[in-house]
Design an enzyme around this catalytic site. Structure first.
Site, PDB file in Angstrom:
ATOM      1  N   HIS A 106       0.825  -1.215   0.000  1.00 23.99           N
ATOM      2  CA  HIS A 106       0.000   0.000   0.000  1.00 23.99           C
ATOM      3  C   HIS A 106       0.860   1.268   0.000  1.00 23.99           C
ATOM      4  O   HIS A 106       0.354   2.343  -0.285  1.00 23.99           O
ATOM      5  CB  HIS A 106      -0.917  -0.021   1.228  1.00 23.99           C
ATOM      6  CG  HIS A 106      -2.317   0.421   0.968  1.00 23.99           C
ATOM      7  ND1 HIS A 106      -2.916   0.438  -0.274  1.00 23.99           N
ATOM      8  CD2 HIS A 106      -3.266   0.872   1.827  1.00 23.99           C
ATOM      9  CE1 HIS A 106      -4.161   0.873  -0.161  1.00 23.99           C
ATOM     10  NE2 HIS A 106      -4.402   1.148   1.097  1.00 23.99           N
TER      11      HIS A 106
ATOM     12  N   ASN B 296      -6.722   6.672   3.541  1.00 29.79           N
ATOM     13  CA  ASN B 296      -8.135   6.955   3.308  1.00 29.79           C
ATOM     14  C   ASN B 296      -8.503   8.433   3.384  1.00 29.79           C
ATOM     15  O   ASN B 296      -9.620   8.808   3.040  1.00 29.79           O
ATOM     16  CB  ASN B 296      -9.004   6.154   4.284  1.00 29.79           C
ATOM     17  CG  ASN B 296      -8.870   4.666   4.069  1.00 29.79           C
ATOM     18  OD1 ASN B 296      -8.182   4.202   3.162  1.00 29.79           O
ATOM     19  ND2 ASN B 296      -9.533   3.892   4.901  1.00 29.79           N
TER      20      ASN B 296
END
Length: 188
Positions: A19, A66
């Site tokens: 990620h 996020n």
């Protein structure tokens, strides 16, 4: 003015996770351009330099994946930049490890960092460079896959992938989205 935002998560546990491919790409890019020590700006680690007479801002948002739109949006607003002059660099499980894809617009494709940025931008027309990290094996969930570290084989191939990523970003900075997209997508 152009902005390159590499997405990732702060914290030592995420440093070499799939990620954080966007952060790893930014680290590679700032070393390549000898950008020096970052400033803390726009809820990010930020570097700037000039290329062909144009100011370039490189960001590593510190807001966690996020909430990436918060950091990138702060920079765009403060600098009165256009969203089409922002390149978002991030991991993509829909691409095999080592593949790169550049697009000028489109949906987030399930990537929450890009979703946050597109929501903040209010448009799908934000250029992006996707770094293939491969799909999760059947026995492993997507979250543990992307938050997991690259395996040994991938770690050995990572320097070459980051070189290719930096070259793709340089192309984008030099010739713009459409020309860079044609080159990157044809060769990677």
């Amino acid at each position: 003015m152009k902005i390159v935002a590499g997405l990732g998560n702060p914290g030592p546990e995420y440093v070499f996770s799939r990620h954080n491919a966007g952060w790893l790409a930014v680290d590679h890019l700032v070393n390549r351009f000898s950008c020096g020590t970052p400033r803390m700006q726009f809820s990010s680690m930020a570097w700037s330099f000039f290329m062909n007479g144009e100011k370039i801002l490189i960001l590593k948002p510190l807001t966690y994946m996020n909430l990436s739109g918060k950091a990138v949006g702060e920079a765009v607003d403060y600098l009165s930049a256009d969203w089409e002059d922002v390149l978002v660099v991030y991991d993509d499980v829909a691409l095999p490890f080592g593949k790169l894809r550049m697009r000028s617009k489109g949906s987030a494709g399930g990537h929450k960092g890009l979703l946050s940025i597109l929501g903040r931008a209010g448009t799908l027309e934000v250029p992006r460079l996707r770094i293939g990290v491969g799909a999760a094996p059947d026995a492993r969930g997507i979250v543990s896959w992307v938050l997991g570290n690259f395996d040994k084989t991938e770690q050995n191939e990572l320097p070459s992938l980051l070189d290719s990523t930096a070259e793709a970003v340089e192309e984008w900075l030099s010739v713009g989205t459409e020309k860079a997209m044609n080159l990157v997508n044809a060769t990677h």
